[in-house]
Design a protein around this motif. Structure first.
Motif, PDB file in Angstrom:
ATOM      1  N   LYS A  88      68.815  36.874  14.051  1.00 32.81           N
ATOM      2  CA  LYS A  88      67.764  35.897  14.347  1.00 32.81           C
ATOM      3  C   LYS A  88      67.621  34.911  13.184  1.00 32.81           C
ATOM      4  CE  LYS A  88      64.845  38.402  17.578  1.00 32.81           C
ATOM      5  NZ  LYS A  88      65.591  39.547  17.934  1.00 32.81           N
ATOM      6  N   LEU A  89      67.176  33.701  13.514  1.00 30.20           N
ATOM      7  CA  LEU A  89      66.976  32.653  12.518  1.00 30.20           C
ATOM      8  C   LEU A  89      65.511  32.573  12.090  1.00 30.20           C
ATOM      9  CD1 LEU A  89      69.048  29.763  14.130  1.00 30.20           C
ATOM     10  CD2 LEU A  89      69.755  31.269  12.271  1.00 30.20           C
ATOM     11  N   TYR A  90      65.301  32.381  10.786  1.00 31.74           N
ATOM     12  CA  TYR A  90      63.960  32.202  10.224  1.00 31.74           C
ATOM     13  C   TYR A  90      64.005  30.921   9.392  1.00 31.74           C
ATOM     14  CZ  TYR A  90      63.492  36.895  11.911  1.00 31.74           C
ATOM     15  OH  TYR A  90      63.472  37.992  12.736  1.00 31.74           O
ATOM     16  N   ARG A  91      63.421  29.854   9.950  1.00 31.42           N
ATOM     17  CA  ARG A  91      63.522  28.520   9.341  1.00 31.42           C
ATOM     18  C   ARG A  91      62.776  28.450   8.005  1.00 31.42           C
ATOM     19  NH1 ARG A  91      64.813  24.426  13.550  1.00 31.42           N
ATOM     20  NH2 ARG A  91      65.222  25.624  15.438  1.00 31.42           N
ATOM     21  N   LEU A  92      63.473  27.904   7.004  1.00 36.15           N
ATOM     22  CA  LEU A  92      62.878  27.786   5.672  1.00 36.15           C
ATOM     23  C   LEU A  92      61.660  26.876   5.692  1.00 36.15           C
ATOM     24  CD1 LEU A  92      66.048  27.524   3.395  1.00 36.15           C
ATOM     25  CD2 LEU A  92      64.932  29.567   4.347  1.00 36.15           C
ATOM     26  N   SER A  93      61.690  25.830   6.524  1.00 37.48           N
ATOM     27  CA  SER A  93      60.561  24.894   6.578  1.00 37.48           C
ATOM     28  C   SER A  93      59.286  25.550   7.101  1.00 37.48           C
ATOM     29  CB  SER A  93      60.912  23.695   7.468  1.00 37.48           C
ATOM     30  OG  SER A  93      61.115  24.121   8.808  1.00 37.48           O
ATOM     31  N   LYS A  94      59.413  26.676   7.775  1.00 36.55           N
ATOM     32  CA  LYS A  94      58.234  27.372   8.314  1.00 36.55           C
ATOM     33  C   LYS A  94      57.758  28.498   7.396  1.00 36.55           C
ATOM     34  CE  LYS A  94      59.089  26.204  13.103  1.00 36.55           C
ATOM     35  NZ  LYS A  94      58.244  25.075  13.219  1.00 36.55           N
ATOM     36  N   SER A  95      58.361  28.608   6.206  1.00 35.45           N
ATOM     37  CA  SER A  95      57.947  29.662   5.286  1.00 35.45           C
ATOM     38  C   SER A  95      56.580  29.342   4.690  1.00 35.45           C
ATOM     39  CB  SER A  95      58.986  29.842   4.171  1.00 35.45           C
ATOM     40  OG  SER A  95      59.110  28.667   3.411  1.00 35.45           O
ATOM     41  N   THR A  96      55.880  30.389   4.289  1.00 38.98           N
ATOM     42  CA  THR A  96      54.551  30.267   3.707  1.00 38.98           C
ATOM     43  C   THR A  96      54.658  30.355   2.188  1.00 38.98           C
ATOM     44  OG1 THR A  96      53.586  31.348   5.640  1.00 38.98           O
ATOM     45  CG2 THR A  96      52.251  31.313   3.617  1.00 38.98           C
ATOM     46  N   PRO A  97      54.277  29.293   1.460  1.00 36.43           N
ATOM     47  CA  PRO A  97      54.291  29.367   0.002  1.00 36.43           C
ATOM     48  C   PRO A  97      53.262  30.391  -0.489  1.00 36.43           C
ATOM     49  CG  PRO A  97      54.121  27.088   0.750  1.00 36.43           C
ATOM     50  CD  PRO A  97      53.890  27.969   1.944  1.00 36.43           C
ATOM     51  N   ILE A  98      53.631  31.186  -1.495  1.00 36.81           N
ATOM     52  CA  ILE A  98      52.685  32.151  -2.063  1.00 36.81           C
ATOM     53  C   ILE A  98      52.585  31.946  -3.565  1.00 36.81           C
ATOM     54  CG2 ILE A  98      52.827  33.930  -0.287  1.00 36.81           C
ATOM     55  CD1 ILE A  98      54.890  35.382  -1.941  1.00 36.81           C
ATOM     56  N   GLY A  99      51.366  32.045  -4.061  1.00 35.45           N
ATOM     57  CA  GLY A  99      51.123  31.893  -5.492  1.00 35.45           C
ATOM     58  C   GLY A  99      51.254  30.446  -5.935  1.00 35.45           C
ATOM     59  N   ASN A 100      51.361  30.263  -7.239  1.00 34.23           N
ATOM     60  CA  ASN A 100      51.493  28.930  -7.830  1.00 34.23           C
ATOM     61  C   ASN A 100      52.966  28.564  -7.902  1.00 34.23           C
ATOM     62  OD1 ASN A 100      51.489  26.581  -9.268  1.00 34.23           O
ATOM     63  ND2 ASN A 100      50.629  27.456 -11.136  1.00 34.23           N
ATOM     64  N   ASN A 101      53.407  27.699  -7.004  1.00 36.32           N
ATOM     65  CA  ASN A 101      54.804  27.270  -6.970  1.00 36.32           C
ATOM     66  C   ASN A 101      55.024  25.943  -7.678  1.00 36.32           C
ATOM     67  OD1 ASN A 101      55.491  29.551  -5.537  1.00 36.32           O
ATOM     68  ND2 ASN A 101      55.348  28.558  -3.541  1.00 36.32           N
ATOM     69  N   ASN A 102      54.057  25.514  -8.470  1.00 40.25           N
ATOM     70  CA  ASN A 102      54.164  24.265  -9.223  1.00 40.25           C
ATOM     71  C   ASN A 102      54.573  23.094  -8.346  1.00 40.25           C
ATOM     72  OD1 ASN A 102      53.420  25.333 -11.800  1.00 40.25           O
ATOM     73  ND2 ASN A 102      55.434  26.322 -11.868  1.00 40.25           N
ATOM     74  N   GLU A 103      54.017  23.044  -7.138  1.00 41.26           N
ATOM     75  CA  GLU A 103      54.235  21.968  -6.172  1.00 41.26           C
ATOM     76  C   GLU A 103      55.676  21.864  -5.679  1.00 41.26           C
ATOM     77  OE1 GLU A 103      52.275  18.286  -7.142  1.00 41.26           O
ATOM     78  OE2 GLU A 103      50.679  19.342  -8.197  1.00 41.26           O
ATOM     79  N   ILE A 104      56.497  22.884  -5.929  1.00 44.55           N
ATOM     80  CA  ILE A 104      57.864  22.911  -5.401  1.00 44.55           C
ATOM     81  C   ILE A 104      57.789  23.391  -3.957  1.00 44.55           C
ATOM     82  CG2 ILE A 104      60.162  23.926  -5.619  1.00 44.55           C
ATOM     83  CD1 ILE A 104      59.606  24.154  -8.651  1.00 44.55           C
ATOM     84  N   LYS A 105      58.383  22.617  -3.068  1.00 44.48           N
ATOM     85  CA  LYS A 105      58.337  22.905  -1.631  1.00 44.48           C
ATOM     86  C   LYS A 105      59.543  23.757  -1.218  1.00 44.48           C
ATOM     87  CE  LYS A 105      54.892  19.993  -0.822  1.00 44.48           C
ATOM     88  NZ  LYS A 105      53.672  20.522  -1.328  1.00 44.48           N
ATOM     89  N   PRO A 106      59.414  24.517  -0.131  1.00 43.88           N
ATOM     90  CA  PRO A 106      60.564  25.261   0.393  1.00 43.88           C
ATOM     91  C   PRO A 106      61.734  24.308   0.631  1.00 43.88           C
ATOM     92  CG  PRO A 106      58.566  25.927   1.524  1.00 43.88           C
ATOM     93  CD  PRO A 106      58.206  24.744   0.670  1.00 43.88           C
ATOM     94  N   ALA A 107      62.922  24.738   0.233  1.00 45.96           N
ATOM     95  CA  ALA A 107      64.081  23.859   0.320  1.00 45.96           C
ATOM     96  C   ALA A 107      65.361  24.669   0.450  1.00 45.96           C
ATOM     97  CB  ALA A 107      64.143  22.988  -0.939  1.00 45.96           C
ATOM     98  N   ALA A 108      66.435  23.946   0.694  1.00 39.22           N
ATOM     99  CA  ALA A 108      67.759  24.542   0.799  1.00 39.22           C
ATOM    100  C   ALA A 108      68.169  25.134  -0.545  1.00 39.22           C
ATOM    101  CB  ALA A 108      68.761  23.477   1.226  1.00 39.22           C
ATOM    102  N   PHE A 109      69.115  26.063  -0.503  1.00 40.92           N
ATOM    103  CA  PHE A 109      69.673  26.655  -1.717  1.00 40.92           C
ATOM    104  C   PHE A 109      71.132  26.980  -1.438  1.00 40.92           C
ATOM    105  CE2 PHE A 109      68.025  30.063   0.854  1.00 40.92           C
ATOM    106  CZ  PHE A 109      68.985  31.059   0.765  1.00 40.92           C
TER     107      PHE A 109
END
Length: 167
Positions: A88-109
């Motif tokens: 199954k696919l789990y889209r990165l754009s639908k992930s929930t940020p947790i904690g202080n991510n210093n304004e870095i958004k979910p992205a490709a890797f």
């Protein structure tokens, strides 16, 4: 009246198991090693990596490993990327940020540079993918900044975290 009370109890209990991962679990995932005795971590062996065009829903799987008979990996679509777990696919754009991510958004890797593992804390198990932003900052303080995704294998919630793992 009793049915309303039962529904309230069910909602309250579902909120309890939907809690986001602990900070120790996040750091363990980002480092691909346990940082607390309450967490067990098993690295996923990536000796044989497969690719598959048109894997699912318009996504091409650029990185698939077979783990205990299931697909685990990374896929790319036209405008999004996704983790693969058990087909199954789990889209990165639908992930929930947790904690202080210093304004870095979910992205490709880059999945070939990432650390893939399974982590367990209490009754919860997660697929963990940790990366250091494609090797940026090989010298200096940014080399300690890692990002990652944590997929709760029970409720399939996907989380995104960025931490300075050198602290």
């Amino acid at each position: 009246m009793k049915s309303g009370f039962a529904a309230l109890i069910m909602v309250a209990s579902s909120i309890g198991w939907a809690a986001s991962p602990s900070e120790d679990l996040v750091k363990s995932c980002l480092l691909a090693r346990s940082v607390a005795s309450s967490i067990t971590l098993r690295n996923i062996n990536a000796d044989e990596v497969l690719q598959e065009d048109d894997y699912a829903d318009g996504f091409n799987a650029s990185y698939i490993v077979k783990y205990r008979g299931s697909d685990i990996g990374y896929a790319e679509g036209k405008s999004d990327q996704a983790l693969i777990y058990s087909g199954k696919l789990y889209r990165l754009s639908k992930s929930t940020p947790i904690g202080n991510n210093n304004e870095i958004k979910p992205a490709a890797f880059n999945p070939t540079l990432a650390q893939w593992s399974l982590a367990k804390e209490g009754k919860y198990q997660y697929l963990c993918v940790g990366f250091n932003f494609d090797g940026l900052g090989q010298s200096g303080s940014f080399q300690n900044v890692h990002g990652g995704y944590l997929l709760n294998l029970k409720n399939k919630d996907l989380y995104f975290a960025v931490r300075d793992v050198g602290q």
